[in-house]
Write an enzyme that holds these catalytic residues in place. Structure first.
Site: not given
Ligand SMILES: *Cc1c(COP(=O)(O)O)cnc(C)c1O
Length: 403
Positions: A361, A197, A120
């Protein structure tokens, strides 16, 4: 799992969109919120709204204990060794920036950082900023056509200059579940620290952080039935202690004079200012809700939806699925020959179906496939096969209209 009963917990699912029943297939962007979580937010504001950690009065103590109880819940749910290793953040993006910014004081010229092609943007941009600031080098784990990371190539990237590896547990654009246990193990051979993440994995299956041995882990509550603007960062105590505070302010200090300020201990060192108290408390309610259903049950049911939808979508003429990793969550990215994803998305919207279109994203993933974007459907445990049938019907209708 009684899906009809579960669906009644989500007020939004009974909405009509442009005359049709809402079919919500954009769960990878944000999940819907059950009434139990909505009620918890309302309970906080109507019963014990007050600032935490600093009040002698009854309400403040009540709010503090509800808030700290959630730290405990997170510790248990994600199997974290110590409560003070749980830092509340505004979400995944905030957690990643906090760690990347901290390492800008530690990394040196020529050090190396590894990220994956499947990330992302929130896991790419902060690292580019970190690399620029410290003159360190950013390297990328390549992916292959199936949407898997190339682990052989990853092992070749690692060396004694590698300081950090940032990788997502699950790709939000393709749904690939990455072999993070192995990725972490390999990094540790070279003494590199790994941030996972977990934004896309935490909603779909159980995560055991002690077993994974991750150094840092971040996620957002809004992807797991909680409110927006709240999440947490996990970090090993010794590593968090090495990092400077991210923001200065109230709550994060132990003593302030104009000559010198000393910082509070973990976790408060990283929680400057009045936090999102209602968000934290509602996050706890979301975890309770998911555990009430059972993460294993959720995982099994969503796998069933994934298999069903994959089979049905493949029957649609001219449809190509991007990302067919063996280990996937219930996310399907696809395109239909000669139809722009946005056009398909707009027609589906007219029929009440919420999907995501575009780059999700994750532009490097789209660049890899040399496409401008995809249509992405992402299922949650409150979705049904009947909804998937309607999606297929709607796609076929859209193809007729657009060709
Ligand atoms: C949604 C997402 C993010 C960002 O999350 P936020 O709540 O917008 O900070 C980062 N990494 C992954 C894999 C996501 O799906």
């Amino acid at each position: 799992m009684d899906i009809e009963k579960i669906r009644k917990d989500f007020p939004i699912l009974s909405r009509k969109i442009k005359g049709n029943d809402l079919i919500y297939f954009d769960n990878a962007a944000t999940s819907q919120t059950p009434i139990q979580v909505i009620n918890k937010i309302s309970e906080y504001y109507s019963k014990y709204n007050s600032n935490i950690h600093r009040g002698v009065h009854f309400l403040s103590q009540e709010a503090t204990s509800e808030y700290e109880l959630v730290r405990e819940k997170i510790k248990n749910h994600f199997n974290i060794a110590k409560k003070k290793e749980v830092i509340f953040t505004s979400g995944t993006t905030h957690g990643i920036n906090l760690i990347a910014s901290g390492y800008s004081n530690i990394l040196q010229k020529g050090d190396e950082i590894i990220v994956s092609n499947l990330e992302h943007h929130s896991n790419i941009v902060p690292l580019q900023m970190l690399a620029e600031k410290t003159s360190s080098i950013l390297k990328v784990i390549p992916m292959n056509l199936s949407g898997d990371l190339d682990l052989k190539a990853y092992k070749k990237l690692l060396n004694n200059k590698t300081k950090l590896v940032f990788v997502n547990h699950v790709s939000n654009s393709l749904g690939t579940i990455n072999p993070i246990k192995e990725i972490i193990k390999e990094a540790h051979i070279h003494d590199a620290k790994v941030l996972i993440d977990g934004a896309q994995s935490a909603p779909h299956f159980k995560t055991d952080l002690i077993d994974l041995n991750a150094d840092f882990y971040v996620t957002s509550a809004h992807k797991l039935c909680g409110p927006t603007g709240i999440g947490f960062l996990y970090g090993k105590e010794v590593l968090l202690n090495e990092l400077p505070p991210y923001q200065g302010g109230g709550e994060m200090i132990s003593e302030v004079t104009f000559e010198k300020t000393s910082y509070a201990d973990l976790p408060h060192k990283f929680e400057a200012g009045t936090p999102n108290i209602s968000g934290v408390i509602a996050f706890g309610a979301a975890l309770d809700y998911l555990n009430g259903i059972g993460l294993k049950e959720i995982e099994n049911y969503e796998n069933e939806l994934l298999k069903y939808a994959t089979r049905k979508l493949k029957e649609v003429k001219g449809l190509r699925i991007f990302g067919e990793a063996k280990n996937k969550i219930s996310v399907i990215s696809f395109n239909i020959e000669s139809i722009h994803p946005y056009d398909l998305g707009s027609i589906l919207d007219k029929m009440g179906i919420a999907v995501r279109t575009g780059q999700h994203c994750a532009q490097p993933v789209m660049d890899f496939y040399q496409i401008p974007g995809t249509v992405r459907v992402s299922f949650s445990f409150y979705n049904t096969k009947k909804e998937i049938d309607f999606l297929i019907l709607a796609i076929n209708k859209a193809i007729k209209m657009l060709s």
